[in-house]
Design an enzyme around this catalytic site. Structure first.
Site, PDB file in Angstrom:
ATOM      1  N   SER A 179       0.830  -1.205   0.000  1.00 56.27           N
ATOM      2  CA  SER A 179       0.000   0.000   0.000  1.00 56.27           C
ATOM      3  C   SER A 179       0.864   1.255   0.000  1.00 56.27           C
ATOM      4  CB  SER A 179      -0.925   0.024   1.229  1.00 56.27           C
ATOM      5  OG  SER A 179      -0.170   0.029   2.426  1.00 56.27           O
TER       6      SER A 179
ATOM      7  N   ASP B  66     -17.566  27.867  27.705  1.00 56.82           N
ATOM      8  CA  ASP B  66     -17.741  27.714  26.253  1.00 56.82           C
ATOM      9  C   ASP B  66     -18.595  28.856  25.711  1.00 56.82           C
ATOM     10  OD1 ASP B  66     -17.771  26.602  23.698  1.00 56.82           O
ATOM     11  OD2 ASP B  66     -19.541  25.371  24.127  1.00 56.82           O
TER      12      ASP B  66
END
Length: 432
Positions: A9, A205
């Protein structure tokens, strides 16, 4: 003459591959398989050279009689077609996740009298240098940035996991498991969440952590990983600021930014209508998307529009109207969000959207509706699934319990059996 088969690969041939070919030639006719792009992304690393070019590369190696494309990482397709007498491979597949592939190949071969030959894996400075060069190539912005679009075309669903540091990035990068039927599986991409980034810094947040700081998180992750990055852009800020964010993210090799159609002080979407959240108008969001698309310099980068209509209980038709408008404004994808535990409204949106738009990528974040499987999401036209905060949520209770127990027992022995060894942590981190 016996038929000998091996599969590559790689993008670059080094001494280890040449040794495999040399050993294979001692047994008979040598056929090399090129693992397809679709199989490679599940098995190993993302190829930077097309499968056609890799097949040509392998065919030019002295000692190779022919090259075929291998589409199945478990070798079923080539063994059924070729019936090789021998499959030859480096002995690195005798341990770890790859050993499942070896066991499956062994079973297939033994059904008709074939055998496996394991060749000692080649470890030397040249091989180490080439492997490092391949990794560095994959991490370069021009290769990393385009990989998300490639993955959307190559895999039924792109699986992204949150990362908020170099170490969590390595966990996402290197976690490979033996999945169903012995096939290997891994995450495809990383999600850099504003929630997790803020939480790691002990901040709320609310877009308090500035972009300069968030860009440093990206740099920490890109230095040690190769997988594509999807960036949580919150609201995107002012349009005048968003265009600079797009340019910066492109330059760093980020594949996509997701921005939500809200304005004002940002609050986490899972609060829904429990806190005041203001959805911007369709026109405001379209203007921001169009400005971002105009600012970007490559065709690789994606701007994905996140729709908050279901979160804010504005109804399905509002969500669909916004999706249509945002795609028309240039959005490269649509993210639909919900805080319900039942995924039915997400499924309804996806089905209705797909009735009229077959191609625009759909993104979901199943944090609350976490019973739905990836296979079910694929059935309803979803292209990207983001596991947005699970690593952060897993780490916090574990660290808190460890701290409590050390205080309780006045030593660390009682917590040791649930800790990862320092040696295992160090081996996760590559040395140059």
């Amino acid at each position: 003459m016996k038929t000998v088969y091996t599969c590559f690969s790689t993008d670059v041939i080094h001494a280890g591959h040449l040794n495999i070919i040399s050993e294979a030639g001692k047994y008979g006719k040598v056929i090399v398989g090129c693992l397809s792009d679709k199989a490679s992304i599940r098995y190993n690393r993302f190829p930077t050279v097309s499968e056609e070019d890799r097949m040509a590369l392998y065919g030019n190696i002295d000692g190779v009689d022919s090259v075929v494309l291998q589409n199945d990482m478990l070798y079923d397709d080539v063994i059924e077609k070729i019936h090789p007498d021998i499959v030859i491979h480096g002995d690195n597949w005798t341990t770890g996740a790859e050993s499942a592939i070896r066991s499956h190949v062994k079973e297939l071969l033994e059904s008709y009298g074939g055998q496996i030959v394991d060749v000692p894996y080649t470890y030397n400075e040249e091989v180490k240098k080439i492997d490092l060069q391949l990794k560095e190539k994959l991490s370069m912005p021009e290769y990393r940035r385009k990989r998300l679009r490639q993955l959307i075309n190559l895999t039924p669903i792109v699986k992204a996991m949150e990362a908020h540091s170099g170490l969590t990035g390595l966990i996402v990068e290197k976690t490979v498991i033996e999945g169903e039927n012995g096939k290997l599986d891994q995450f495809d991409a990383m999600w850099i969440s504003s929630l997790c980034d803020s939480t790691a810094k002990g901040k709320p947040d609310i877009e308090l952590v500035d972009m300069t700081s968030r860009f440093r998180t990206i740099e920490d992750i890109t230095e040690v990983t190769t997988k594509p990055i999807i960036f949580d852009g919150d609201t995107g800020g002012l349009t005048e600021h968003f265009v600079y964010t797009v340019r910066s993210l492109e330059r760093m090799g980020v594949s996509a930014v997701i921005i939500e159609d809200k304005k004002g002080l940002k609050k986490n979407s899972l609060f829904g209508t429990e806190v005041k959240q203001t959805q911007c108008t369709i026109e405001e969001m379209c203007d921001k998307i169009a400005a971002g698309k105009k600012a970007q310099l490559t065709d690789d980068f994606m701007i994905i529009a996140r729709i908050e209509s279901l979160i804010l209980e504005q109804g399905m038709e509002d969500a669909l109207n916004r999706a249509r408008a945002f795609v028309k404004a240039g959005a490269d994808g649509i993210m639909i969000h919900s805080r319900k535990k039942d995924p039915s409204e997400i499924i309804e949106f996806c089905d209705k959207f797909r009735e009229e738009d077959k191609t625009t990528p759909l993104v979901v974040v199943p944090s609350s509706f976490n019973t739905i499987t990836e296979e079910e999401l694929i059935e309803h036209g979803v292209n990207i699934v983001i596991y947005a905060n699970q690593l952060t949520r897993a780490a916090f209770p574990a660290m808190q319990k460890t701290a409590e127990d050390i205080l309780k027992y006045h030593r660390a022995k009682e917590v040791d059996d649930r800790l990862m060894s320092i040696k295992d942590i160090i081996t996760l981190i590559d040395e140059i």
